[in-house]
Motif scaffolding. Structure first.
Motif, short mmCIF file in Angstrom:
data_model
loop_
_atom_site.label_atom_id
_atom_site.label_comp_id
_atom_site.label_asym_id
_atom_site.label_seq_id
_atom_site.Cartn_x
_atom_site.Cartn_y
_atom_site.Cartn_z
N ASN A 127 -8.60 12.32 -8.05
CA ASN A 127 -7.36 12.04 -7.33
C ASN A 127 -6.79 13.34 -6.80
O ASN A 127 -6.54 14.28 -7.57
N ASP B 207 -8.49 4.70 3.70
CA ASP B 207 -9.91 4.48 3.44
C ASP B 207 -10.22 4.37 1.95
O ASP B 207 -11.37 4.18 1.56
N GLY B 208 -9.20 4.53 1.12
CA GLY B 208 -9.37 4.42 -0.32
C GLY B 208 -8.63 3.19 -0.84
O GLY B 208 -9.07 2.06 -0.68
N TYR B 209 -7.47 3.44 -1.45
CA TYR B 209 -6.65 2.35 -2.01
C TYR B 209 -5.24 2.48 -1.45
O TYR B 209 -4.37 3.06 -2.07
N PRO B 210 -5.00 1.93 -0.23
CA PRO B 210 -3.69 2.09 0.40
C PRO B 210 -2.53 1.56 -0.43
O PRO B 210 -1.43 2.08 -0.37
N GLU B 211 -2.81 0.53 -1.22
CA GLU B 211 -1.76 -0.04 -2.08
C GLU B 211 -1.77 0.59 -3.48
O GLU B 211 -1.00 0.19 -4.35
N GLY B 212 -2.67 1.55 -3.68
CA GLY B 212 -2.82 2.17 -5.00
C GLY B 212 -3.76 1.36 -5.87
O GLY B 212 -4.21 0.27 -5.50
N GLN B 213 -4.07 1.91 -7.02
CA GLN B 213 -4.92 1.26 -8.03
C GLN B 213 -4.35 1.69 -9.37
O GLN B 213 -4.81 2.65 -9.98
N ILE C 251 -4.03 5.65 -9.53
CA ILE C 251 -3.96 5.96 -8.11
C ILE C 251 -2.71 5.32 -7.53
O ILE C 251 -2.50 4.12 -7.66
N VAL D 291 -14.66 0.43 -1.00
CA VAL D 291 -13.60 0.94 -0.13
C VAL D 291 -14.24 1.60 1.10
O VAL D 291 -15.34 2.15 1.02
N SER E 222 -5.73 7.75 2.14
CA SER E 222 -5.33 6.54 1.41
C SER E 222 -5.81 5.27 2.10
O SER E 222 -6.25 4.32 1.44
N PRO F 115 -0.03 4.59 -4.16
CA PRO F 115 -0.11 4.44 -2.70
C PRO F 115 0.04 5.82 -2.04
O PRO F 115 0.89 6.61 -2.44
#
Length: 117
Positions: free
Chosen positions: A40, A89-95, A100, A65, A87, A102
């Motif tokens: 991260n 291209d990864g986890y725009p809403e978070g994980q 992770i 992703v 973000s 947003p």
């Protein structure tokens, strides 16, 4: 080993081939076998690592992703690539389960071991 000096972020996803392999080219929808480590950019923490689990991971590229697909598709089997993904291209809403948030940029080191399909 992936070392990130936090806070690290990228506006757009970037892929860098660390070591080019000599195997077949990976198609966009192929199923791959890889070893990887994800860090991260916000805090430099490792949030996922197949190396720590001691076993490769197999998955179809059309089910991961977008940044992971961008990093692997078009590469040769045997390659090691680094990808810094934004973000979107990864986890725009978070994980949340992986810590992770947003907006976090992610950095992966990926060794492409094999491909099918």
């Amino acid at each position: 080993m992936v070392t990130v000096t936090p806070p690290f972020s990228v506006a757009e996803t970037r892929v860098h081939t660390l070591q080019a392999g000599s195997g077949p080219v990976v198609a966009d929808t192929a199923t791959v076998s890889v070893c990887y480590m994800g860090v991260n950019g916000r805090d430099g923490s490792v949030f996922d690592s197949s190396y720590q689990r001691g076993t490769p991971v197999d998955f179809p590229l059309n089910s991961v992703v977008p940044g992971f697909q961008k990093a692997i598709a078009g590469q040769n089997v045997g390659s090691t690539v680094a990808v810094a993904m934004n973000s979107a291209d990864g986890y725009p809403e978070g994980q949340p389960g992986a810590g992770i948030l947003p907006g976090d940029s992610l950095v992966f080191a990926i060794k492409i071991l094999d491909v099918t399909g």
